[in-house]
Structures are given as structure tokens and as C-alpha cells.
Design a protein around this motif. Structure first.
Motif: not given
Ligand SMILES: NC(=O)c1ccc[n+]([C@@H]2O[C@H](COP(=O)([O-])OP(=O)(O)OC[C@H]3O[C@@H](n4cnc5c(N)ncnc54)[C@H](OP(=O)(O)O)[C@@H]3O)[C@@H](O)[C@H]2O)c1
Length: 237
Positions: A131, A158, A171
Motif C-alpha cells: 500500500v 492495511l 499486507v
């Protein structure tokens, strides 16, 4: 062949990343908003390009409905698309609402919907998500209130996905500082930002690329956000 999906490949970081992953032998799927000359270069090297303006709900929904048919197995997903625009004090409430909706759609809703629809493909590949957030998510810029708030939501989200999807899918995030100035940034702005940055230079794309490779390759990282900011978050502005 490994597959990467990158949003916002039409320019700057996203464009660079698409080329880098092609060079590493990945199949690259790239989302773009506006038609640009650079996209022809990406098509020439085999990147699959899909157009969508995430601030248009119908385009966002068509995009996420199409994605699963584009790849059954996804190794890397990079949420890079971003709308860096300041709040406009003269806007009417209706204009403010649509501006905020656009920020929320690009920085939170699109990543959320893309995550959900690509989860089976990510799980199949034991993939990872990166991200692109911002140091402003923690230390907001007064003029970019909606941008900062929506990036903060993304940074929070996230962590939820990192917990929810472990151990199959990791992630992580990157929080750049002054990576690349925009053309419209004048010298006075650049000097001020660099004076607030201990390493005192524009970082460029390479440090972010190094960090993306670290996040992909280090299989014991999830839920972490790495600041790539030349130390700017250590100072006040
Ligand atoms: N540059 C920096 O110094 C800096 C600092 C902190 C954080 N970051 C973050 O790092 C990432 C890369 O930065 P960057 O400067 O390369 O980004 P950028 O040049 O601002 O652009 C990212 C891409 O997002 C796309 N986009 C904008 N609005 C969209 C929408 N409504 N729907 C779909 N796509 C849309 C743009 O498409 P178009 O081609 O149509 O414009 C563009 O290609 C971003 O997430 C940014 O927030 C960058």
C-alpha cells in the motif's frame, strides 16, 4: 509466470514500477485513469492496461468486477493510485462533499474493493499487498486535510487486512516523504520541504523501489509501514 497488479501506472512511480516488474519477468496488469503517451510504451512491453477512474462509482465497480477474470493467481498487488490535491476553502458544501468522496474513493474504497475481489487470487499465490501511503497519514498537512485523512484510513485498513489475511497473504505499506516533487511545486516550496528533511534531498523513486522489493521478499513482514522519507517525519512542519 508471476503476476503483479499495479494501480496508477500512467506516470511517475506507477509507470516506473510497471517497467521494473516487466524486467523481472512478471506479467503486469496496470490500471490507469487518463490516456497518456507513456501508456503506449507499457503496451509495447506487454503490460495489460485497464482504464478506470476510481472517483466514478460505475467505473470502479466495472473495474473490480472484471479483475478476477484477468488473473486467477496474483503474487503482488500495489495500491499506488493517488489524488494529491489540497482542500479548497471557497468550495460550497456540495463541492466539498464530492471532493471528499473522490479522495475516499481513490485512497480507501478502491483499495478495499480490489483487495476483496482479488483475495482468492492472492491466497492462491501466497501473495502480498503493498500500500502506498504517506507520512502525512500520521502528521497531516493543514492544506491537504481530505488527502491526509483518506491516506490515514488506508494506513489503518492495511493493518486490518494484515491480521485478517494472515498467514496466507501479507499486507504492508510504504510511507514516502518527498519522493518526487510535482511540476507545480515552486522552488520556495521545494526549499522549505527540504529544509524540513534531515537527509536534505528529494528521495527519488529508487529508494521506494528498494523498499517494495524488501516487502515482497521478506516473508516475515506483515502489517508494517516503512517510512521512506529522508527523516522528514522526525521534524515538525
Ligand atoms: N510523490 C511524492 O513525493 C509522494 C509523497 C508521499 C506519498 N506518495 C505516494 O506515492 C504514490 C506514488 O506517487 P506519485 O507521485 O507517483 O503519484 P501521482 O503522480 O500523484 O499519481 C498516481 C496515479 O494515480 C492516478 N489517479 C489519480 N486519480 C485517480 C482516480 N480518480 N482514479 C484512478 N487513478 C487515479 C493518476 O492517474 P492519471 O495518470 O490519470 O493522473 C496517476 O497515474 C502515491 O500513492 C502517492 O500518494 C508520493
Amino acid at each position: 509466470m508471476k503476476t503483479v497488479l499495479i494501480t496508477g501506472v500512467g506516470r511517475r512511480l506507477g509507470f516506473f514500477l510497471a517497467h521494473q516488474f516487466v524486467g523481472l519477468g512478471y506479467r503486469v496488469i496496470g490500471q490507469y485513469r487518463s490516456e497518456r503517451a507513456e501508456l503506449a510504451e507499457l503496451r509495447d512491453v506487454g503490460v495489460t492496461l485497464i482504464q478506470a477512474d476510481f472517483s466514478q462509482r460505475d467505473q470502479l465497480l466495472s473495474f473490480v468486477e472484471r479483475l478476477p477474470s484477468e488473473c486467477e493467481s496474483l503474487d503482488v498487488l500495489i495500491h499506488n493510485a493517488s489524488l494529491f490535491v489540497s482542500d479548497e476553502p471557497s468550495h460550497s458544501p456540495a463541492e466539498q462533499a464530492s471532493f471528499f468522496d473522490a479522495m475516499y474513493a481513490v485512497h480507501m474504497l478502491a483499495p478495499k474493493l480490489i483487495n476483496e475481489c482479488m483475495y482468492p487470487a492472492l491466497r492462491k499465490a501466497k501473495g502480498c499487498v503493498v500500500v502506498m501511503s504517506d507520512i502525512y497519514a500520521h502528521q497531516p498537512h493543514a492544506k491537504f486535510r481530505s488527502y491526509c485523512a483518506s491516506k490515514a484510513g488506508l494506513a489503518n485498513m492495511l493493518k486490518a487486512y494484515a491480521c485478517h489475511w494472515a498467514p496466507e497473504v501479507r499486507v504492508n505499506g510504504i510511507e514516502p516523504g518527498p519522493m518526487l516533487f510535482l511540476e507545480e511545486h515552486d522552488q520556495q516550496h521545494r526549499d522549505r520541504v527540504l529544509a524540513q528533511t534531515p537527509l536534505a534531498k528529494e528521495g527519488g523513486i529508487e529508494p521506494v523501489w528498494q523498499t517494495i522489493k524488501l516487502l515482497i521478499n521478506n516473508e516475515y513482514l506483515t502489517g508494517c509501514s516503512i517510512k521512506v522519507d529522508g527523516g522528514r517525519s522526525l521534524t515538525q512542519w
